[in-house]
Design an enzyme around this catalytic site. Structure first.
Site, PDB file in Angstrom:
ATOM      1  N   GLU A  57      54.162  75.218  14.809  1.00  0.00           N
ATOM      2  CA  GLU A  57      52.897  74.605  14.395  1.00  0.00           C
ATOM      3  C   GLU A  57      52.474  73.492  15.344  1.00  0.00           C
ATOM      4  OE1 GLU A  57      55.233  75.153  10.429  1.00  0.00           O
ATOM      5  OE2 GLU A  57      55.697  74.955  12.560  1.00  0.00           O
ATOM      6  N   CYS A  85      57.278  72.227   7.525  1.00  0.00           N
ATOM      7  CA  CYS A  85      58.156  71.109   7.180  1.00  0.00           C
ATOM      8  C   CYS A  85      57.316  69.834   7.057  1.00  0.00           C
ATOM      9  CB  CYS A  85      59.215  70.956   8.270  1.00  0.00           C
ATOM     10  SG  CYS A  85      58.547  70.285   9.818  1.00  0.00           S
ATOM     11  N   CYS A  88      55.349  68.962  10.335  1.00  0.00           N
ATOM     12  CA  CYS A  88      54.229  69.858  10.602  1.00  0.00           C
ATOM     13  C   CYS A  88      53.116  69.691   9.580  1.00  0.00           C
ATOM     14  CB  CYS A  88      54.725  71.303  10.664  1.00  0.00           C
ATOM     15  SG  CYS A  88      55.826  71.568  12.082  1.00  0.00           S
TER      16      CYS A  88
END
Length: 156
Positions: A57, A85, A88
């Site tokens: 990402e 996560c 990101c």
């Protein structure tokens, strides 16, 4: 049966995930789309680059900012094979991506609904979230990768 638009772009992210999986990276791929055009892509490269920041990402967001000449990606959608996560999710908020589409859920560090949803915190931006697109294919890539890794580690 014809693919939906979301399935089409997720299939592009899956192709990227397969590429990085072949290089020994956790197979995660990301595609940023504006309208019907792919603006950028990213692949997980933490092992190759020896850097915790090299998530798919982050690479896709960085490449989209370069391609569009600015940090505001408010007209863009992010397709990623694994639920983002916390890092990101923060990058998605800060880049103003308006829509996130992900495939596999991440029960260990997923921050867009599984473990926590950082988009529920009253930040200044809240993207639309679509989860579980081509989930079985995305999950299979990860399960297969980690199964193969366990087998390799046993034979060492």
């Amino acid at each position: 049966m014809a693919m939906t638009r979301d399935e089409y772009f997720m299939s592009k992210a899956i192709e990227l995930a397969k590429e990085c999986g072949k290089k020994g990276e956790v197979p995660v791929g990301a595609v940023i789309v504006m309208g019907n055009d792919v603006i950028s892509y990213g692949k997980n490269a933490r092992e190759t680059e020896k850097n915790a920041l090299y998530h798919a990402e982050i690479e896709a967001i960085n490449n989209a900012c370069k391609a569009l000449g600015g940090w505001r990606l408010h007209k863009c959608e992010l397709y990623v094979t694994l639920e983002p996560c916390p890092m990101c999710a923060g990058a998605i908020i800060n880049s103003r991506i308006f829509r996130l589409v992900y495939g596999a859920y991440d029960k260990k560090s997923g921050s867009c609904g599984s473990l926590i949803n950082l988009f529920d915190v009253p930040y200044n931006h809240k993207p639309i979230i679509i989860s579980g697109v081509l989930e079985d294919e995305c999950s299979f890539l990860l399960k297969e990768f980690f199964s193969d890794l366990r087998i390799k580690n046993r034979t060492k």
